[in-house]
Design an enzyme around this catalytic site. Structure first.
Site, short mmCIF file in Angstrom:
data_model
loop_
_atom_site.label_atom_id
_atom_site.label_comp_id
_atom_site.label_asym_id
_atom_site.label_seq_id
_atom_site.Cartn_x
_atom_site.Cartn_y
_atom_site.Cartn_z
N GLU A 92 17.18 7.17 -30.13
CA GLU A 92 18.64 7.05 -30.19
C GLU A 92 19.01 6.93 -31.67
OE1 GLU A 92 20.43 3.25 -29.20
OE2 GLU A 92 22.20 4.24 -28.38
N LYS A 148 30.23 -14.44 -28.92
CA LYS A 148 29.64 -14.27 -30.25
C LYS A 148 29.68 -12.81 -30.66
CE LYS A 148 25.52 -13.26 -31.62
NZ LYS A 148 25.80 -12.53 -32.87
N CYS A 160 27.38 4.31 -27.89
CA CYS A 160 26.27 4.28 -26.93
C CYS A 160 26.24 5.54 -26.08
CB CYS A 160 26.36 3.03 -26.06
SG CYS A 160 27.95 2.84 -25.26
N GLU A 196 24.48 -4.05 -21.19
CA GLU A 196 24.91 -2.67 -21.49
C GLU A 196 24.16 -2.26 -22.75
OE1 GLU A 196 26.59 -0.78 -19.68
OE2 GLU A 196 27.81 -2.04 -18.38
#
Ligand code: NAD
Length: 476
Positions: free
Chosen positions: A377, A173, A280, A246
């Site tokens: 972040e 997905k 990331c 992750e």
């Protein structure tokens, strides 16, 4: 048959095209125009995809490894054969500029071919006249893959290639923000793989949740935010699914005073702003020794002024827009907070009116360590520069985060760099370079940046169970 990358987006379920009665729209983030209508999978369609993957599993897992490896290598060849279309579509839906699209699509082909060379050898723990003890790796069954919107193709391949080589089947997905390339990948794969091996379904976050709850899915391999990772882990506990997560990062870069300023400024710029900082492992906190702080800050700003932000499809663009409105709004809020807190901008900070989700390259001058631009972040081009003068202090500050994805250290003294790297709580620490990835190098986060590993044999092993067979040979 030629595939039109720019229309007719269908899901792939049991080797066939599937549209849906419900749909959602995909946008070009550079213009905010609708570029496609995308199927929104129903629960029944998800059931059909999982059932197809389950049905395909026995024959697929029974194939000799070399055959599965050859199939996966062929996916790489097909990506390469369609590279131009993939790159154009990736820029259209994700926003990234040409160089970034080339890196991602080229990398996806390489990953397929290299992972297709990997093999998990059995381990003989004991072998005598009387007894043999062999531990081997066996596939898990149906894998659910869930991917984010920053590197939609490459991060899907990081899951597909090892899952299939190891003998599993998959339901994948993509993010609802960037479904198009993944749907076209599914379409291409219909001509390569037997039906049911790789199913691609598109939809919103509910569809992801259904995958994580499904009793016939044995593992979820997820790349995305830490917040969603927590939800996925909780949901997967229902039937003790395996998970690889992750997740996010707030990666520190530590710059010692002995670096070559001009060269390092350029490298640090790309360390921080590659993919418009929707990365990331972007350097997200830049700790600069006070002796070179001003000079390096000036060099960074000067270099940043040479970089062109714009529509990724236009020639000469280096950095594209933010991929979606949600992230764009988050960044505007972060900038408003920084302004209200009195943070000083060395560059950027003002978001111009649209169209397009453009956030300018923004460099913040030594904000307090607990300010939002440092602690969160950003996942966008807002970079805090931070001063330090003591190694112990900077290591403590670098580690003072719930995240532990990656980090970098910049110095001519590699012994010193290595000593610092060993004390950083992160899954990857680069010294004097950054963002070098390989299908043969393990990647994964510490702390709340993830669970498990992708890439390398360790990553391949995560798509297997360990099985020990003990044979006691009867004496004749
Ligand atoms: P996200 O967590 O919002 O979404 C990722 C995927 O999860 C999407 O496909 C989404 O539809 C799905 N999802 C959302 N809610 C779900 C639920 N409850 N159950 C199951 N699936 C659900 O992340 P994003 O905004 O797409 O990506 C950005 C984040 O990803 C950043 O935090 C970034 O650091 C992280 N990231 C990590 C890595 C890594 O390798 N560690 C790589 C790229 C991005």
């Amino acid at each position: 048959m030629a595939i039109d990358f720019f229309s007719d987006y269908t899901m792939t379920i049991d080797g066939r095209a599937a549209s849906a009665s419900a749909t959602f729209e995909a946008f070009n983030p550079a213009t905010e125009e609708v570029i496609a209508v995308v199927p929104d999978a129903s629960r029944d369609q998800l059931e059909a995809a999982v059932a197809a993957a389950k049905k395909a599993f026995p024959a697929w897992s029974a194939l000799p490894l070399v055959e599965r490896q050859a199939y996966v290598a062929r996916i790489g060849d097909a990506i390469e054969a369609h590279a131009e279309d993939f790159m154009r579509l990736l820029t259209l839906e994700q926003g990234k500029a040409r160089a970034g699209a080339e890196w991602e699509i080229g990398g996806s082909a390489i990953w397929c071919r290299e992972i297709a060379k990997q093999e998990l050898a059995p381990h003989m723990a004991e072998q005598s006249d009387m007894r043999s003890v062999e531990t081997r790796r066996v596939p898990l069954g149906v894998i659910g893959g869930i991917t984010p919107w920053n590197f939609p193709v490459l991060l899907a391949i990081w899951k597909i290639a090892p899952a299939l080589v190891a003998g599993n089947t998959m339901v994948l997905k993509p993010s609802p923000w960037t479904p198009l390339c993944t749907l076209k990948l599914g379409e291409i794969v219909r001509d390569i793989l037997p039906p049911g091996i790789l199913n691609v379904v598109s939809g919103g976050n509910d569809l992801g949740a259904w995958l994580t709850q499904h009793p016939d899915i044995r593992k979820i391999s997820f790349t995305g935010s830490t917040e969603t990772g927590r939800r996925i882990m909780a949901s997967c506990s229902g039937n003790l699914k395996r998970i690889t997560l992750e997740l996010g990062g707030n990666d520190p870069a530590i710059v010692l005073p002995d670096v070559d300023i001009e060269k390092t400024a350029k490298e640090l710029f790309w360390a921080a702003f590659q993919n418009s900082a929707q990365f990331c492992v972007a350097a997200k906190r830049l700790y600069i020794h006070e002796d070179i702080y001003d000079e390096l800050a000036d060099a960074l700003v000067a270099y940043a002024r040479t970089v062109k932000v714009g529509d990724g499809a236009e020639q000469g663009t280096d950095l594209g827009p933010i991929q979606n409105k949600m992230q764009f709004e988050k960044l505007k809020d972060l900038l408003a907070d920084a302004k209200a807190a009195g943070n000083r901008f060395l560059l950027g900070g003002e978001v111009a009116d649209g169209p397009g989700y453009f956030v300018p390259i923004t460099i913040v001058d030594n904000p307090p360590e607990d300010s939002r631009v440092v602690a969160e972040e950003a996942f966008g081009p807002v970079l805090p520069l931070l001063k330090f003068n003591d190694i112990e202090d900077v290591i403590a500050r670098a580690n003072n985060t719930e995240y532990g994805l990656a980090a970098s250290v910049w110095t001519k003294d590699v012994t010193k760099g290595r000593a610092i790297a060993e004390r950083i709580e992160a899954g990857t620490v680069w010294i004097n370079e950054i963002h070098s990835f390989s299908p043969h190098v393990a990647f994964g986060g510490h702390k709340q940046s993830g669970i498990g590993i992708e890439n390398a044999l360790e990553g391949l092993a995560e798509y297997t169970n360990s099985q020990t067979i003990v044979t006691n040979v009867p004496a004749i």
